[in-house]
Design a protein around this motif. Structure first.
Motif, mmCIF file in Angstrom:
data_model
loop_
_atom_site.group_PDB
_atom_site.id
_atom_site.type_symbol
_atom_site.label_atom_id
_atom_site.label_comp_id
_atom_site.label_asym_id
_atom_site.label_seq_id
_atom_site.Cartn_x
_atom_site.Cartn_y
_atom_site.Cartn_z
ATOM 1 N N SER A 179 0.837 -1.196 0.000
ATOM 2 C CA SER A 179 0.000 0.000 0.000
ATOM 3 C C SER A 179 0.871 1.245 0.000
ATOM 4 O O SER A 179 1.909 1.282 0.641
ATOM 5 C CB SER A 179 -0.885 0.058 1.256
ATOM 6 N N PHE A 180 0.414 2.247 -0.731
ATOM 7 C CA PHE A 180 1.011 3.574 -0.656
ATOM 8 C C PHE A 180 -0.110 4.511 -0.260
ATOM 9 O O PHE A 180 -1.186 4.480 -0.853
ATOM 10 C CB PHE A 180 1.619 4.008 -1.993
ATOM 11 N N GLY A 181 0.123 5.334 0.759
ATOM 12 C CA GLY A 181 -0.977 6.147 1.245
ATOM 13 C C GLY A 181 -0.624 7.580 1.546
ATOM 14 O O GLY A 181 0.504 7.909 1.910
ATOM 15 N N PHE A 182 -1.606 8.424 1.360
ATOM 16 C CA PHE A 182 -1.586 9.831 1.752
ATOM 17 C C PHE A 182 -2.831 9.986 2.599
ATOM 18 O O PHE A 182 -3.877 10.384 2.127
ATOM 19 C CB PHE A 182 -1.615 10.710 0.494
ATOM 20 N N ASP A 183 -2.735 9.574 3.867
ATOM 21 C CA ASP A 183 -3.892 9.378 4.728
ATOM 22 C C ASP A 183 -3.920 10.426 5.828
ATOM 23 O O ASP A 183 -3.242 10.295 6.833
ATOM 24 C CB ASP A 183 -3.820 7.975 5.333
ATOM 25 N N PHE A 184 -4.699 11.508 5.629
ATOM 26 C CA PHE A 184 -4.812 12.563 6.629
ATOM 27 C C PHE A 184 -6.265 12.764 7.041
ATOM 28 O O PHE A 184 -6.714 13.871 7.231
ATOM 29 C CB PHE A 184 -4.223 13.874 6.097
ATOM 30 N N ASP A 185 -7.029 11.665 7.193
ATOM 31 C CA ASP A 185 -8.433 11.776 7.543
ATOM 32 C C ASP A 185 -8.707 11.595 9.032
ATOM 33 O O ASP A 185 -9.820 11.392 9.449
ATOM 34 C CB ASP A 185 -9.266 10.783 6.732
ATOM 35 N N LEU A 186 -7.678 11.691 9.851
ATOM 36 C CA LEU A 186 -7.730 11.581 11.309
ATOM 37 C C LEU A 186 -8.059 10.181 11.811
ATOM 38 O O LEU A 186 -8.204 9.990 13.009
ATOM 39 C CB LEU A 186 -8.683 12.608 11.925
ATOM 40 N N ASP A 187 -8.147 9.170 10.936
ATOM 41 C CA ASP A 187 -8.237 7.796 11.419
ATOM 42 C C ASP A 187 -6.887 7.336 11.945
ATOM 43 O O ASP A 187 -6.792 6.363 12.657
ATOM 44 C CB ASP A 187 -8.689 6.854 10.295
ATOM 45 N N GLN A 188 -5.832 8.042 11.571
ATOM 46 C CA GLN A 188 -4.475 7.712 11.966
ATOM 47 C C GLN A 188 -3.984 8.585 13.124
ATOM 48 O O GLN A 188 -2.801 8.737 13.323
ATOM 49 C CB GLN A 188 -3.529 7.885 10.774
ATOM 50 N N ILE A 189 -4.870 9.182 13.894
ATOM 51 C CA ILE A 189 -4.477 10.102 14.955
ATOM 52 C C ILE A 189 -3.809 9.345 16.114
ATOM 53 O O ILE A 189 -4.217 8.243 16.457
ATOM 54 C CB ILE A 189 -5.688 10.914 15.461
ATOM 55 N N GLN A 190 -2.749 9.923 16.662
ATOM 56 C CA GLN A 190 -2.047 9.375 17.813
ATOM 57 C C GLN A 190 -1.807 10.504 18.797
ATOM 58 O O GLN A 190 -1.125 11.463 18.473
ATOM 59 C CB GLN A 190 -0.702 8.773 17.403
ATOM 60 N N LEU A 191 -2.367 10.407 19.989
ATOM 61 C CA LEU A 191 -2.182 11.425 21.016
ATOM 62 C C LEU A 191 -1.248 10.868 22.089
ATOM 63 O O LEU A 191 -1.305 9.691 22.417
ATOM 64 C CB LEU A 191 -3.522 11.812 21.651
ATOM 65 N N GLY A 192 -0.395 11.725 22.622
ATOM 66 C CA GLY A 192 0.553 11.272 23.630
ATOM 67 C C GLY A 192 1.112 12.409 24.442
ATOM 68 O O GLY A 192 0.630 13.545 24.401
ATOM 69 N N MET A 193 2.172 12.117 25.187
ATOM 70 C CA MET A 193 2.818 13.094 26.055
ATOM 71 C C MET A 193 4.306 12.787 26.076
ATOM 72 O O MET A 193 4.711 11.632 25.974
ATOM 73 C CB MET A 193 2.247 13.008 27.456
ATOM 74 N N ILE A 194 5.151 13.832 26.189
ATOM 75 C CA ILE A 194 6.582 13.630 26.321
ATOM 76 C C ILE A 194 7.093 14.394 27.540
ATOM 77 O O ILE A 194 6.572 15.433 27.902
ATOM 78 C CB ILE A 194 7.371 14.036 25.065
ATOM 79 N N LEU A 195 8.109 13.840 28.175
ATOM 80 C CA LEU A 195 8.813 14.463 29.283
ATOM 81 C C LEU A 195 10.241 14.722 28.831
ATOM 82 O O LEU A 195 10.865 13.828 28.238
ATOM 83 C CB LEU A 195 8.815 13.559 30.515
ATOM 84 N N VAL A 196 10.775 15.902 29.090
ATOM 85 C CA VAL A 196 12.103 16.271 28.657
ATOM 86 C C VAL A 196 13.035 16.312 29.848
ATOM 87 O O VAL A 196 12.690 16.865 30.903
ATOM 88 C CB VAL A 196 12.085 17.631 27.940
ATOM 89 N N PHE A 197 14.212 15.727 29.698
ATOM 90 C CA PHE A 197 15.217 15.697 30.771
ATOM 91 C C PHE A 197 16.449 16.470 30.352
ATOM 92 O O PHE A 197 16.858 16.454 29.248
ATOM 93 C CB PHE A 197 15.606 14.264 31.093
#
Length: 186
Positions: A168-186
């Protein structure tokens, strides 16, 4: 609802930056996901994943990182029998951050990922490979904490399940691929 969320994310992203990710800093973060669904007169399916990541900012705009993840998926086979699969992912990536400011910023992760899964009810194994880009936004909550959102995927995916292969080749920006997260910086 998806359009409203996407519009808000873009508005925040265009006026923000990743000031929490300075040169020489290590970040630790990731994302988790959970989904359950029930079909009328059918099976209940519960899917979840956890994908921690660690990275290092090598310059003002460039960082390198790796994501290691686990996912559990449930689905109906062609006979409406409930199937379960567990998978493990490794995904090294580079991150380019831009539009830096005090509130957060935009970034693009480019990388290659490999996922290995196995169906619990049989010896069928799945191998997945992806190479591509995921655009994202980071919003600084404090000096050392940022909330992140990755939206969509642009790239190539290869999947082999048993003897069946899919390219598959995709240009998928329909928000089905959304990933939410958090980062901590040291």
């Amino acid at each position: 609802m998806k359009r409203l969320f996407f519009t808000l994310a873009i508005m925040f992203g265009l006026t923000t930056a990743v000031s929490a990710q300075d040169t020489g800093k290590v970040w630790v973060g990731g994302s988790v996901g959970f989904k359950t669904s029930k079909v009328t007169d059918g099976n209940r399916h519960t899917n979840y994943n956890i994908t921690p990541e660690v990275g290092y900012m090598v310059s003002d705009n460039w960082g390198v990182g790796i994501k290691l993840g686990y996912a559990h998926k449930e689905f109906d086979s062609s006979l409406l029998t409930k199937e379960k699969a567990d998978g493990f992912t490794v995904n090294p990536f580079v991150r380019y951050s831009f539009l830096k400011g005090d509130i957060g910023g935009l970034f693009v992760d480019g990388g290659a990922g490999y996922t290995y899964s196995k169906l619990k009810s049989s010896d069928v194994k799945a191998h997945e490979l992806e190479v591509g880009f995921r655009p994202g936004v980071a919003i600084n909550v404090s000096k050392n904490v940022s909330l992140t959102g990755k939206f969509g995927f642009l790239g190539y995916e290869y999947e082999k399940v048993g003897s069946t292969k899919t390219n598959s080749f995709g240009f998928d920006f329909d928000l089905d691929q959304i990933q939410l997260g958090m980062i901590l910086v040291f």
